[in-house]
Design a protein around this motif. Structure first.
Motif, PDB file in Angstrom:
ATOM      1  N   SER A 166      -0.763  -5.591   4.466  1.00  0.00           N
ATOM      2  CA  SER A 166       0.354  -4.644   4.355  1.00  0.00           C
ATOM      3  C   SER A 166       0.882  -4.197   5.703  1.00  0.00           C
ATOM      4  O   SER A 166       1.915  -3.553   5.776  1.00  0.00           O
ATOM      5  CB  SER A 166      -0.090  -3.413   3.576  1.00  0.00           C
ATOM      6  N   ASP A 167       0.168  -4.499   6.760  1.00  0.00           N
ATOM      7  CA  ASP A 167       0.595  -4.011   8.066  1.00  0.00           C
ATOM      8  C   ASP A 167       1.044  -5.144   8.977  1.00  0.00           C
ATOM      9  O   ASP A 167       1.539  -4.899  10.072  1.00  0.00           O
ATOM     10  CB  ASP A 167      -0.579  -3.254   8.713  1.00  0.00           C
ATOM     11  N   VAL A 168       0.905  -6.370   8.500  1.00  0.00           N
ATOM     12  CA  VAL A 168       1.059  -7.503   9.404  1.00  0.00           C
ATOM     13  C   VAL A 168       2.513  -7.674   9.895  1.00  0.00           C
ATOM     14  O   VAL A 168       2.748  -8.091  11.026  1.00  0.00           O
ATOM     15  CB  VAL A 168       0.479  -8.776   8.742  1.00  0.00           C
ATOM     16  N   PHE A 169       3.481  -7.293   9.069  1.00  0.00           N
ATOM     17  CA  PHE A 169       4.885  -7.331   9.506  1.00  0.00           C
ATOM     18  C   PHE A 169       5.317  -5.966  10.041  1.00  0.00           C
ATOM     19  O   PHE A 169       6.033  -5.880  11.029  1.00  0.00           O
ATOM     20  CB  PHE A 169       5.801  -7.744   8.341  1.00  0.00           C
TER      21      PHE A 169
ATOM     22  N   ALA B 239       1.287 -14.847   7.519  1.00  0.00           N
ATOM     23  CA  ALA B 239       0.681 -14.924   6.179  1.00  0.00           C
ATOM     24  C   ALA B 239      -0.697 -15.581   6.263  1.00  0.00           C
ATOM     25  O   ALA B 239      -1.667 -15.101   5.658  1.00  0.00           O
ATOM     26  CB  ALA B 239       1.598 -15.704   5.236  1.00  0.00           C
ATOM     27  N   LEU B 240      -0.780 -16.659   7.028  1.00  0.00           N
ATOM     28  CA  LEU B 240      -2.068 -17.374   7.119  1.00  0.00           C
ATOM     29  C   LEU B 240      -3.113 -16.552   7.883  1.00  0.00           C
ATOM     30  O   LEU B 240      -4.292 -16.551   7.528  1.00  0.00           O
ATOM     31  CB  LEU B 240      -1.860 -18.730   7.801  1.00  0.00           C
ATOM     32  N   ALA B 241      -2.659 -15.837   8.898  1.00  0.00           N
ATOM     33  CA  ALA B 241      -3.600 -14.993   9.656  1.00  0.00           C
ATOM     34  C   ALA B 241      -4.141 -13.876   8.770  1.00  0.00           C
ATOM     35  O   ALA B 241      -5.344 -13.585   8.793  1.00  0.00           O
ATOM     36  CB  ALA B 241      -2.914 -14.410  10.885  1.00  0.00           C
ATOM     37  N   SER B 242      -3.280 -13.258   7.972  1.00  0.00           N
ATOM     38  CA  SER B 242      -3.764 -12.179   7.094  1.00  0.00           C
ATOM     39  C   SER B 242      -4.675 -12.751   6.015  1.00  0.00           C
ATOM     40  O   SER B 242      -5.678 -12.126   5.652  1.00  0.00           O
ATOM     41  CB  SER B 242      -2.602 -11.392   6.485  1.00  0.00           C
ATOM     42  N   LEU B 243      -4.362 -13.956   5.538  1.00  0.00           N
ATOM     43  CA  LEU B 243      -5.245 -14.610   4.557  1.00  0.00           C
ATOM     44  C   LEU B 243      -6.621 -14.874   5.185  1.00  0.00           C
ATOM     45  O   LEU B 243      -7.660 -14.625   4.565  1.00  0.00           O
ATOM     46  CB  LEU B 243      -4.609 -15.926   4.086  1.00  0.00           C
ATOM     47  N   THR B 244      -6.613 -15.369   6.422  1.00  0.00           N
ATOM     48  CA  THR B 244      -7.870 -15.666   7.111  1.00  0.00           C
ATOM     49  C   THR B 244      -8.732 -14.415   7.241  1.00  0.00           C
ATOM     50  O   THR B 244      -9.931 -14.443   6.952  1.00  0.00           O
ATOM     51  CB  THR B 244      -7.574 -16.246   8.515  1.00  0.00           C
ATOM     52  N   VAL B 245      -8.099 -13.328   7.668  1.00  0.00           N
ATOM     53  CA  VAL B 245      -8.870 -12.094   7.872  1.00  0.00           C
ATOM     54  C   VAL B 245      -9.359 -11.547   6.525  1.00  0.00           C
ATOM     55  O   VAL B 245     -10.494 -11.068   6.422  1.00  0.00           O
ATOM     56  CB  VAL B 245      -8.022 -11.049   8.640  1.00  0.00           C
ATOM     57  N   THR B 246      -8.516 -11.653   5.493  1.00  0.00           N
ATOM     58  CA  THR B 246      -8.941 -11.199   4.159  1.00  0.00           C
ATOM     59  C   THR B 246     -10.160 -11.994   3.695  1.00  0.00           C
ATOM     60  O   THR B 246     -11.140 -11.421   3.205  1.00  0.00           O
ATOM     61  CB  THR B 246      -7.788 -11.360   3.141  1.00  0.00           C
ATOM     62  N   LEU B 247     -10.104 -13.318   3.866  1.00  0.00           N
ATOM     63  CA  LEU B 247     -11.235 -14.160   3.457  1.00  0.00           C
ATOM     64  C   LEU B 247     -12.476 -13.842   4.282  1.00  0.00           C
ATOM     65  O   LEU B 247     -13.598 -13.850   3.766  1.00  0.00           O
ATOM     66  CB  LEU B 247     -10.874 -15.642   3.589  1.00  0.00           C
TER      67      LEU B 247
ATOM     68  N   ILE C 191       1.356  -9.214  -2.284  1.00  0.00           N
ATOM     69  CA  ILE C 191       2.115  -7.979  -2.542  1.00  0.00           C
ATOM     70  C   ILE C 191       2.135  -7.128  -1.265  1.00  0.00           C
ATOM     71  O   ILE C 191       3.143  -6.497  -0.944  1.00  0.00           O
ATOM     72  CB  ILE C 191       1.481  -7.203  -3.718  1.00  0.00           C
ATOM     73  N   GLY C 192       1.015  -7.163  -0.535  1.00  0.00           N
ATOM     74  CA  GLY C 192       0.950  -6.446   0.745  1.00  0.00           C
ATOM     75  C   GLY C 192       1.965  -7.007   1.739  1.00  0.00           C
ATOM     76  O   GLY C 192       2.663  -6.249   2.418  1.00  0.00           O
ATOM     77  N   LEU C 193       2.066  -8.336   1.807  1.00  0.00           N
ATOM     78  CA  LEU C 193       3.052  -8.957   2.698  1.00  0.00           C
ATOM     79  C   LEU C 193       4.462  -8.513   2.305  1.00  0.00           C
ATOM     80  O   LEU C 193       5.277  -8.164   3.156  1.00  0.00           O
ATOM     81  CB  LEU C 193       2.979 -10.484   2.604  1.00  0.00           C
ATOM     82  N   LEU C 194       4.714  -8.528   0.993  1.00  0.00           N
ATOM     83  CA  LEU C 194       6.038  -8.146   0.489  1.00  0.00           C
ATOM     84  C   LEU C 194       6.336  -6.693   0.859  1.00  0.00           C
ATOM     85  O   LEU C 194       7.433  -6.374   1.332  1.00  0.00           O
ATOM     86  CB  LEU C 194       6.075  -8.353  -1.030  1.00  0.00           C
ATOM     87  N   GLY C 195       5.352  -5.813   0.649  1.00  0.00           N
ATOM     88  CA  GLY C 195       5.537  -4.401   0.989  1.00  0.00           C
ATOM     89  C   GLY C 195       5.779  -4.225   2.474  1.00  0.00           C
ATOM     90  O   GLY C 195       6.628  -3.437   2.889  1.00  0.00           O
ATOM     91  N   SER C 196       5.061  -4.998   3.264  1.00  0.00           N
ATOM     92  CA  SER C 196       5.192  -4.900   4.721  1.00  0.00           C
ATOM     93  C   SER C 196       6.579  -5.353   5.178  1.00  0.00           C
ATOM     94  O   SER C 196       7.194  -4.744   6.041  1.00  0.00           O
ATOM     95  CB  SER C 196       4.114  -5.764   5.371  1.00  0.00           C
ATOM     96  N   VAL C 197       7.080  -6.438   4.559  1.00  0.00           N
ATOM     97  CA  VAL C 197       8.416  -6.946   4.907  1.00  0.00           C
ATOM     98  C   VAL C 197       9.491  -5.975   4.420  1.00  0.00           C
ATOM     99  O   VAL C 197      10.460  -5.696   5.121  1.00  0.00           O
ATOM    100  CB  VAL C 197       8.631  -8.343   4.280  1.00  0.00           C
ATOM    101  N   LEU C 198       9.284  -5.444   3.200  1.00  0.00           N
ATOM    102  CA  LEU C 198      10.303  -4.603   2.573  1.00  0.00           C
ATOM    103  C   LEU C 198      10.436  -3.243   3.217  1.00  0.00           C
ATOM    104  O   LEU C 198      11.545  -2.760   3.424  1.00  0.00           O
ATOM    105  CB  LEU C 198       9.912  -4.359   1.110  1.00  0.00           C
TER     106      LEU C 198
END
Lengths: 448, 305
Positions: A96-99, A126-134, A191-198
């Motif tokens: 949610s903070d990446v963008f 997106a891939l970096a946030s996925l990596t950290v989430t995993l 959804i976090g990415l979307l919220g961050s972009v929006l």
């Protein structure tokens, strides 16, 4: 000045790998992410190790009552906690903070000039946030398993229908259960990415996945139709429980995974479209407009509705709550049979098999005036069984607290030597009576 | 090999919704030229710099950067570098990490290029400190170092002197001067005419998205036909009477120090008349520099007086 300039070639976009590495470094140097990583690495192991040694176990949580019997139960308790609020909170902190962080720091134009491709920036983020989430999920898995095995040991696990999973099978199933919740975590990450972009620099963007997960969890606590329940990505956070029955209740799990992947694709796609359309020269524009908010929320609402409709048509029984009398009776009979055999073995009684017991159950919800379906704590079931060679049948009563997600806790009230006492005396001392209180699970989609 | 201007803009316009940010702007910047963009807030300076960096494309007009037409967003020729709207640094990373990441994105050999850029702007000693602890001036210098990583031929800088102390400003001015000597074209924006006067050979004045002046600095100074002057004499009351009688001159402020407005010729007449009237002239200074006066007059901005 007489210098000359030769006609140069266009600057190529930055390669993907350095862009991805840069995004990964930006995430991992944040104190907040490091602190969360440390907590994920240490807290589950400490929690499982300490709680497993207590006499009072978290029996309200699924598998909590087995925490001092096997190390694998502790990991499942952590999984249950993580699924209720932990994972949405984790992805909120990362995705949610990446963008939004670029808006706060005022670094968008700088990043655009350096990378020269919004597509590549989006993919790298997106891939970096996925990596950290995993990475965070991996820490939770490893820590909870190590803590459990170190404190209690590698023993067999009792499933949600009372059957025994050997240590090896338990290990595989626990890891599979964690793997299954990665997909809903991805959905909330998207959804976090979307919220961050929006929402740009607004701190509200940080809360979007957590708030949405909370809202969905509240909805799932209500006796809503199964089709609607299965259309929500957060249902996949509960469906892993179906892996711990025999045979595995895979229908809701597979639907949960597919729904989560659809949400992941839809939310990521929307975030991508909104991001690449943004004008980065307009200082007043951080992407957050009412129009874009509606444009993002509407497709996800339509996706939920369409999924629920498809499920309702494909599975006509899914318009109800899924908690039916016949399913509860079958589930309780199975669990009782398995646990009776386990108790017989622990007490060194003459051996008996599940089939020989011929267990049957009769359930009623709230007396004759209440319909016998739906969740509630007013289910009363009478279990009867027959021992080989005996002419009389045994019977025991269970009060069931059935939740809307199909999980129930059966509280026994019957013969002291069967389910009337919370402990039984074995040759090695007093141990918890497996028949006194038991966890069960009903497949809401099953047309039993 | 043929001589090509670093920037050639003809009639470029840019709209943000219904707001026009740039209105038929022409701009020419040659190799080795340090070109200042000056204008009040909202004049369109940052938008114009953003177009030069390829962050957007103009809605109308033609723009050539290093001889290549700018047709697509984020596509600019190799050799363009710089920053708009602040140097854009990551506070949790060190100065070296910030530059190393950018060098890696640009495919530049990392360590030597980073060290070289940091040394050029005088930040070699703090290379491993987190940017979080940097002053605004240090960040500006680090932003300049980031731009230098790619050995640009067109350098775009938005307010590069913002927040710099005198030593830092001198450092940045030296770097820009050196780049100019090497044939690098520099386009920079500034609110401060003294910075522009110290750095630039040419200047473009923008007001509400339109070019109100473009050309050499000397020509801009000449554009200002009137200026304000502070006059201190031995007899301020008599001096005020003389000033009021001097053709082409207006009294802006009377008192111990007299402030008058008018062309240089009228000021000459005032000095002669004061001497003729036995009034000793103790001080005669322009209230603002000629460049600033031109800026204020052309952009219709009130004098700070």
């Amino acid at each position: 000045m007489s210098a000359t300039l030769t006609r140069p070639v266009d600057q190529p976009a930055a390669p993907f790998v350095p862009a991805y590495r840069f995004e990964l470094v930006k995430l991992l140097v944040q104190g907040r992410i490091r602190a969360v990583l440390l907590v994920c690495l240490l807290a589950p192991a400490a929690f499982v190790a300490v709680i497993s040694q207590q006499s009072s176990l978290p029996t309200d949580t699924v598998f909590g009552r087995w925490m001092n019997a096997t190390g694998w139960a502790g990991s499942l308790v952590i999984l249950a906690f993580a699924c209720s609020w932990g994972l949405p909170l984790l992805v909120s902190l990362v995705a949610s903070d990446v963008f939004a962080t670029e808006d706060r720091l005022g670094t968008w134009r700088h990043l655009m000039v350096a990378v020269r491709s919004p597509r590549r920036i989006f993919a790298a983020k997106a891939l970096a946030s996925l990596t950290v989430t995993l990475l965070l999920v991996g820490c939770l898995v490893a820590s909870s398993i190590i803590g459990g095995l170190a404190a209690v040991g590698n023993h067999s696990l009792i499933g949600l229908d009372g059957h025994v999973l050997t240590a090896g099978v338990a290990a595989r199933t626990v890891v599979l259960a964690w793997a299954c919740v990665v997909t809903p975590a991805l959905a909330f990450g998207a959804i976090g990415l979307l919220g961050s972009v929006l929402l740009g620099r607004s701190p509200m963007g940080l809360l979007v996945p957590a708030v949405l997960a909370l809202a969905m969890n509240l909805a799932l606590m209500l006796p809503v139709p199964v089709a609607f329940r299965l259309a929500l990505p957060s249902n996949a956070f509960l469906a892993w429980r179906g892996l711990f029955t025999e045979p595995a209740s895979s229908g809701p799990l597979l639907i949960g995974i597919v729904v989560s992947l659809l949400w992941t694709a839809a939310a990521t796609g929307l975030a991508y479209v909104i991001f690449v359309r943004r004008d980065f020269t307009d200082l007043s524009n951080d992407g957050a407009t009412r129009r874009t908010l509606v444009a993002a929320a509407l497709p996800l609402a339509v996706l939920t509705g369409a999924t629920a409709l498809v499920l309702a048509v494909a599975s006509p029984g899914s318009t109800g709550t899924g908690v039916e009398k016949s399913k509860l009776e079958a589930s309780l009979s199975t669990a009782f049979s398995h646990l009776y055999v386990l108790q017989t073995r622990e007490l060194h009684r003459p051996s008996v098999t599940e089939a020989q017991l011929e267990t049957s159950t009769a359930c009623d919800k709230g007396g004759s005036r209440v319909p016998d379906h739906g969740p509630g704590n007013d289910w009363r079931c009478v279990v009867t069984w027959r021992l080989p060679g005996a002419s009389a049948t045994g019977s025991a009563i269970y009060q069931l607290d059935v939740t809307a997600d199909g999980r129930y806790i059966a509280d026994g009230d019957g013969p002291k030597e069967v389910n009337g006492s919370f402990q039984v005396r074995t040759s090695t001392g007093d141990t918890p009576n497996p028949l006194w209180q038991l966890d069960g699970y009903v497949d809401l989609l099953d047309r039993n | 090999m043929r001589s090509t201007p670093a920037v050639r803009a003809r009639g470029i316009s840019k709209w943000f919704g219904r707001v026009i940010a740039l209105d038929e702007v022409d701009l020419d910047v040659g190799a080795g030229q340090v070109h200042g963009l000056v204008g009040p807030n909202g004049a369109g300076k940052t938008t114009l710099l953003g177009l030069l960096l390829g962050l957007a494309r103009p809605d109308a007009g033609s723009l050539e950067i290093l001889g290549t037409p700018a047709r697509q967003t984020l596509v600019v020729p190799d050799g363009v570098a710089g920053f708009v709207d602040g140097p854009g640094l990551y506070p949790t990373l060190t100065a070296r990490q910030n530059l190393a990441a950018l060098a890696s994105l640009r495919g530049t050999r990392t360590s030597s290029a980073v060290d070289d850029a940091l040394e050029q702007v005088g930040l070699g000693d703090v290379a491993d400190n987190r940017v979080r602890g940097f002053s605004l001036g240090m960040r500006q210098r680090l932003g300049l170092a980031a731009a230098l990583l790619t050995h640009p031929r067109l350098l775009i800088l938005d307010e590069p002197s913002n927040g710099l102390d005198p030593a830092g400003k001198q450092h940045v001015h030296q770097v820009i001067g050196r780049l100019s000597d090497d044939g690098v074209a520099v386009v920079l924006s500034s609110h401060r005419m003294d910075d522009v006067a110290a750095l630039c050979t040419d200047v473009t004045l923008l007001a509400t998205g339109r070019v109100v002046f473009t050309g050499p600095l000397a020509k801009l100074a000449a554009e200002s036909d009137e200026n304000d002057y502070r006059v201190i004499t031995s007899d301020s009351a008599k001096a005020a009477v003389v000033a009021a009688d001097t053709p082409g001159l207006r009294i802006i402020e009377a008192g111990d120090a007299l402030v008058v407005r008018g062309p240089v010729l009228a000021i000459d007449h005032l000095v002669i008349r004061l001497v003729g009237a036995d009034v000793a002239l103790r001080e005669l200074t322009p209230v603002v520099s000629p460049l600033e006066a031109a800026f204020l007059a052309l952009t219709h901005t009130e004098s700070p007086l």
